[in-house]
Design a protein around this motif. Structure first.
Motif, PDB file in Angstrom:
ATOM      1  N   GLU A 123       0.826  -1.209   0.000  1.00 24.14           N
ATOM      2  CA  GLU A 123       0.000   0.000   0.000  1.00 24.14           C
ATOM      3  C   GLU A 123       0.859   1.257   0.000  1.00 24.14           C
ATOM      4  O   GLU A 123       0.531   2.242  -0.647  1.00 24.14           O
ATOM      5  CB  GLU A 123      -0.949   0.006   1.203  1.00 24.14           C
ATOM      6  N   LYS A 124       1.957   1.210   0.746  1.00 26.48           N
ATOM      7  CA  LYS A 124       2.874   2.363   0.785  1.00 26.48           C
ATOM      8  C   LYS A 124       3.448   2.617  -0.614  1.00 26.48           C
ATOM      9  O   LYS A 124       3.505   3.752  -1.081  1.00 26.48           O
ATOM     10  CB  LYS A 124       4.035   2.093   1.757  1.00 26.48           C
ATOM     11  N   VAL A 125       3.875   1.529  -1.266  1.00 31.14           N
ATOM     12  CA  VAL A 125       4.464   1.664  -2.613  1.00 31.14           C
ATOM     13  C   VAL A 125       3.401   2.183  -3.589  1.00 31.14           C
ATOM     14  O   VAL A 125       3.667   3.096  -4.374  1.00 31.14           O
ATOM     15  CB  VAL A 125       5.042   0.314  -3.105  1.00 31.14           C
ATOM     16  N   ASN A 126       2.193   1.600  -3.505  1.00 30.77           N
ATOM     17  CA  ASN A 126       1.111   2.029  -4.402  1.00 30.77           C
ATOM     18  C   ASN A 126       0.802   3.510  -4.206  1.00 30.77           C
ATOM     19  O   ASN A 126       0.627   4.259  -5.170  1.00 30.77           O
ATOM     20  CB  ASN A 126      -0.159   1.208  -4.156  1.00 30.77           C
ATOM     21  N   GLY A 127       0.719   3.914  -2.939  1.00 28.92           N
ATOM     22  CA  GLY A 127       0.430   5.318  -2.628  1.00 28.92           C
ATOM     23  C   GLY A 127       1.514   6.241  -3.165  1.00 28.92           C
ATOM     24  O   GLY A 127       1.215   7.291  -3.751  1.00 28.92           O
ATOM     25  N   ALA A 128       2.758   5.819  -3.024  1.00 24.77           N
ATOM     26  CA  ALA A 128       3.876   6.631  -3.520  1.00 24.77           C
ATOM     27  C   ALA A 128       3.845   6.727  -5.045  1.00 24.77           C
ATOM     28  O   ALA A 128       4.054   7.804  -5.616  1.00 24.77           O
ATOM     29  CB  ALA A 128       5.204   6.025  -3.057  1.00 24.77           C
ATOM     30  N   MET A 129       3.528   5.614  -5.697  1.00 26.17           N
ATOM     31  CA  MET A 129       3.470   5.610  -7.171  1.00 26.17           C
ATOM     32  C   MET A 129       2.391   6.574  -7.669  1.00 26.17           C
ATOM     33  O   MET A 129       2.578   7.276  -8.654  1.00 26.17           O
ATOM     34  CB  MET A 129       3.145   4.201  -7.682  1.00 26.17           C
ATOM     35  N   ARG A 130       1.273   6.595  -6.961  1.00 27.66           N
ATOM     36  CA  ARG A 130       0.160   7.454  -7.391  1.00 27.66           C
ATOM     37  C   ARG A 130       0.479   8.935  -7.213  1.00 27.66           C
ATOM     38  O   ARG A 130      -0.189   9.776  -7.801  1.00 27.66           O
ATOM     39  CB  ARG A 130      -1.118   7.079  -6.627  1.00 27.66           C
ATOM     40  N   LYS A 131       1.459   9.213  -6.390  1.00 30.72           N
ATOM     41  CA  LYS A 131       1.824  10.623  -6.204  1.00 30.72           C
ATOM     42  C   LYS A 131       2.734  11.144  -7.325  1.00 30.72           C
ATOM     43  O   LYS A 131       2.980  12.340  -7.416  1.00 30.72           O
ATOM     44  CB  LYS A 131       2.509  10.797  -4.849  1.00 30.72           C
ATOM     45  N   LEU A 132       3.235  10.244  -8.137  1.00 30.85           N
ATOM     46  CA  LEU A 132       4.127  10.679  -9.234  1.00 30.85           C
ATOM     47  C   LEU A 132       3.307  11.216 -10.405  1.00 30.85           C
ATOM     48  O   LEU A 132       2.242  10.681 -10.700  1.00 30.85           O
ATOM     49  CB  LEU A 132       4.964   9.503  -9.731  1.00 30.85           C
ATOM     50  N   PRO A 133       3.837  12.231 -11.092  1.00 26.36           N
ATOM     51  CA  PRO A 133       3.192  12.645 -12.350  1.00 26.36           C
ATOM     52  C   PRO A 133       3.214  11.484 -13.354  1.00 26.36           C
ATOM     53  O   PRO A 133       4.107  10.629 -13.278  1.00 26.36           O
ATOM     54  CB  PRO A 133       4.074  13.797 -12.850  1.00 26.36           C
ATOM     55  N   ALA A 134       2.241  11.479 -14.266  1.00 24.48           N
ATOM     56  CA  ALA A 134       2.081  10.348 -15.196  1.00 24.48           C
ATOM     57  C   ALA A 134       3.362  10.015 -15.959  1.00 24.48           C
ATOM     58  O   ALA A 134       3.712   8.851 -16.104  1.00 24.48           O
ATOM     59  CB  ALA A 134       0.958  10.668 -16.170  1.00 24.48           C
ATOM     60  N   ARG A 174      11.793  11.043  -5.809  1.00 23.54           N
ATOM     61  CA  ARG A 174      10.528  11.220  -5.091  1.00 23.54           C
ATOM     62  C   ARG A 174      10.127   9.927  -4.379  1.00 23.54           C
ATOM     63  O   ARG A 174       9.683   9.945  -3.232  1.00 23.54           O
ATOM     64  CB  ARG A 174       9.446  11.626  -6.100  1.00 23.54           C
ATOM     65  N   MET A 175      10.281   8.821  -5.070  1.00 28.90           N
ATOM     66  CA  MET A 175       9.917   7.522  -4.482  1.00 28.90           C
ATOM     67  C   MET A 175      10.805   7.209  -3.269  1.00 28.90           C
ATOM     68  O   MET A 175      10.328   6.679  -2.268  1.00 28.90           O
ATOM     69  CB  MET A 175      10.052   6.404  -5.523  1.00 28.90           C
ATOM     70  N   GLN A 176      12.083   7.530  -3.372  1.00 26.78           N
ATOM     71  CA  GLN A 176      12.996   7.266  -2.250  1.00 26.78           C
ATOM     72  C   GLN A 176      12.647   8.128  -1.037  1.00 26.78           C
ATOM     73  O   GLN A 176      12.748   7.677   0.101  1.00 26.78           O
ATOM     74  CB  GLN A 176      14.440   7.486  -2.687  1.00 26.78           C
ATOM     75  N   GLU A 177      12.195   9.337  -1.311  1.00 29.01           N
ATOM     76  CA  GLU A 177      11.765  10.209  -0.209  1.00 29.01           C
ATOM     77  C   GLU A 177      10.520   9.626   0.478  1.00 29.01           C
ATOM     78  O   GLU A 177      10.427   9.584   1.696  1.00 29.01           O
ATOM     79  CB  GLU A 177      11.408  11.601  -0.746  1.00 29.01           C
ATOM     80  N   LEU A 178       9.578   9.188  -0.358  1.00 25.42           N
ATOM     81  CA  LEU A 178       8.313   8.677   0.185  1.00 25.42           C
ATOM     82  C   LEU A 178       8.463   7.318   0.868  1.00 25.42           C
ATOM     83  O   LEU A 178       7.662   6.963   1.727  1.00 25.42           O
ATOM     84  CB  LEU A 178       7.265   8.584  -0.935  1.00 25.42           C
ATOM     85  N   LEU A 179       9.462   6.573   0.425  1.00 28.03           N
ATOM     86  CA  LEU A 179       9.634   5.221   0.971  1.00 28.03           C
ATOM     87  C   LEU A 179      10.976   5.074   1.687  1.00 28.03           C
ATOM     88  O   LEU A 179      11.581   4.003   1.659  1.00 28.03           O
ATOM     89  CB  LEU A 179       9.530   4.191  -0.176  1.00 28.03           C
ATOM     90  N   LYS A 180      11.410   6.136   2.307  1.00 30.31           N
ATOM     91  CA  LYS A 180      12.776   6.116   2.877  1.00 30.31           C
ATOM     92  C   LYS A 180      12.979   5.044   3.965  1.00 30.31           C
ATOM     93  O   LYS A 180      14.081   4.571   4.169  1.00 30.31           O
ATOM     94  CB  LYS A 180      13.169   7.498   3.405  1.00 30.31           C
ATOM     95  N   ASP A 181      11.878   4.651   4.616  1.00 32.35           N
ATOM     96  CA  ASP A 181      12.002   3.619   5.662  1.00 32.35           C
ATOM     97  C   ASP A 181      12.127   2.209   5.086  1.00 32.35           C
ATOM     98  O   ASP A 181      12.408   1.265   5.804  1.00 32.35           O
ATOM     99  CB  ASP A 181      10.773   3.655   6.577  1.00 32.35           C
ATOM    100  N   TYR A 182      11.859   2.085   3.790  1.00 31.12           N
ATOM    101  CA  TYR A 182      11.825   0.739   3.201  1.00 31.12           C
ATOM    102  C   TYR A 182      12.934   0.472   2.191  1.00 31.12           C
ATOM    103  O   TYR A 182      13.100  -0.658   1.753  1.00 31.12           O
ATOM    104  CB  TYR A 182      10.468   0.506   2.518  1.00 31.12           C
ATOM    105  N   VAL A 183      13.598   1.500   1.764  1.00 24.54           N
ATOM    106  CA  VAL A 183      14.701   1.288   0.817  1.00 24.54           C
ATOM    107  C   VAL A 183      16.027   1.571   1.517  1.00 24.54           C
ATOM    108  O   VAL A 183      16.059   2.154   2.579  1.00 24.54           O
ATOM    109  CB  VAL A 183      14.576   2.181  -0.449  1.00 24.54           C
ATOM    110  N   GLY A 184      17.079   1.148   0.899  1.00 23.02           N
ATOM    111  CA  GLY A 184      18.388   1.361   1.514  1.00 23.02           C
ATOM    112  C   GLY A 184      18.835   0.135   2.280  1.00 23.02           C
ATOM    113  O   GLY A 184      18.147  -0.887   2.296  1.00 23.02           O
TER     114      GLY A 184
END
Lengths: 202, 170
Positions: A123-134, A174-184
């Motif tokens: 859900e976190k990944v999906n939410g982050a993806m939806r925040k990106l411009p097309a 942008r995705m790394q910012e939104l998912l910083k707790d899950y990547v790295g």
């Protein structure tokens, strides 16, 4: 485009349905992956696959062979998927009860907590993806899901390689910012560590 | 190291995407040996890729594609059934005359003209539908036939003096 595929497309253009079935068999998974990558929802992705292949059946006679067939098809999939995503009001709400977007394997079924965590992460990944411009979403899916080269992406998105690199860069940032707790290093993946090891780094 | 980092970071994505030239590749590789920040950036990119790709691969693995084909095939066949109507519509859309939708008043005008002309033609043709023969008399000199019309209050007396000669008075 190889000779065999050219022949296949030519047969499709003459209305040969068996040839069209072969095209479907070749590209079904790729089309589904791109569609699913954009909408992150099973039923929507299936609708997109259906719509794209029906559209393709009618429009394939207009394909002149000036570009690769797959870039022509990928462009069609991406445009259709983004249209769907917009129509959905950018709010696909999935719940744990909902059938579909993720089916746990037998192994995971033994650990319900793991399912919950996996769902939450998805859900976190999906939410982050939806925040990106097309355009950025298209770039990151073409690259990370389908593994297209910069040139192939530029062909599919009808833009320059520089634009592709820029869209990809900002999408990742942008995705790394939104998912910083899950990547790295502390996140899920250790793929890059493997890459570093393979390259003899460290 | 800071200068090197800023120049390498621009190449790091190309390196990660396997789009870097041999020269760029060597430069990044050498830099990564001694730069934890760039190693971390590379790890983050790989982590992100896994997060995006894994659910998609899993969803595609579980999907039943023959079932999707059946739906597509049905849809294509159902569209073919109405294709004659669609081709008529598309012809009307393509035709510059019909594209402007002038056909609606044109068809209406033709219908009105047809109706009016039919009425005029019907009036010009004498109708004997309501005329009835009242009497028929045969004689050696003349044969006489008398018609009467109730609607127009007309009486027609038809005289036959020979087989090929006919005259009438009303």
């Amino acid at each position: 485009m190889n000779h065999e595929e050219t022949q296949l497309i030519s047969r499709c253009q003459q209305g040969d349905q068996e040839a069209f079935k072969e095209i479907f068999d070749r590209y079904q998974k790729k089309v589904y992956r791109i569609a699913y990558g954009v909408v992150r929802h099973r039923e929507e992705a299936l609708d997109i696959v259906q719509e794209v292949f029906v559209k393709l059946f009618h429009s394939i006679k207009n394909f002149k062979g000036k570009s690769h067939f797959y870039t022509y098809l990928y462009r069609m999939v991406m445009n259709t998927a983004i249209d769907h995503s917009r129509k959905m009001g950018k709010q696909i709400i999935s719940s744990l009860d909902e059938e579909g977007s993720f089916e746990p394997s037998e192994e995971i079924e033994k650990w319900p907590e793991k399912i919950l965590l996996q769902k939450e992460l998805e859900e976190k990944v999906n939410g982050a993806m939806r925040k990106l411009p097309a355009e950025q979403r298209a770039a990151i899916i073409f690259r990370e899901v389908e593994g297209l080269s910069y040139q192939e992406m530029a062909d599919a998105m009808e833009c320059s390689i520089g634009t592709v690199m820029s869209r990809l860069h900002y999408a990742r940032k942008r995705m790394q910012e939104l998912l910083k707790d899950y990547v790295g290093p502390q996140g899920q993946s250790n793929g890059a560590s493997n890459l570093l090891k393979e390259e003899g780094v460290r | 190291m800071i200068d090197s980092c800023s120049s390498v970071s621009k190449l790091l994505e190309k390196y990660f995407d396997q789009e870097a030239t041999d020269k760029e590749r060597l430069l990044v590789k050498g830099h990564l040996q001694s730069c934890p920040a760039c190693q971390h950036a590379l790890t983050s990119m790989e982590g992100l890729r896994t997060l995006i790709k894994a659910p998609v691969e899993e969803a595609a693995r579980l999907e039943d594609f023959p079932w999707i084909w059946q739906k597509i095939d049905r849809e294509i066949r159902s569209q073919e059934k109405v294709s004659w109507w669609r081709s008529l519509r598309s012809w009307m859309d393509i035709s510059p005359l019909f594209k402007k939708k002038v056909w609606i008043p044109a068809v209406a005008t033709i219908a009105v003209l047809l109706f009016i002309s039919t009425q005029v033609i019907l009036k010009k043709i004498p109708s004997y539908s309501e005329t009835s023969v009242v009497e028929y008399i045969e004689s050696e000199t003349y044969n006489i036939m008398v018609y009467e019309s109730e609607k127009t209050k007309t009486t027609v007396i038809w005289l036959f003096d020979e087989e090929d000669q006919e005259s009438s008075r009303s």
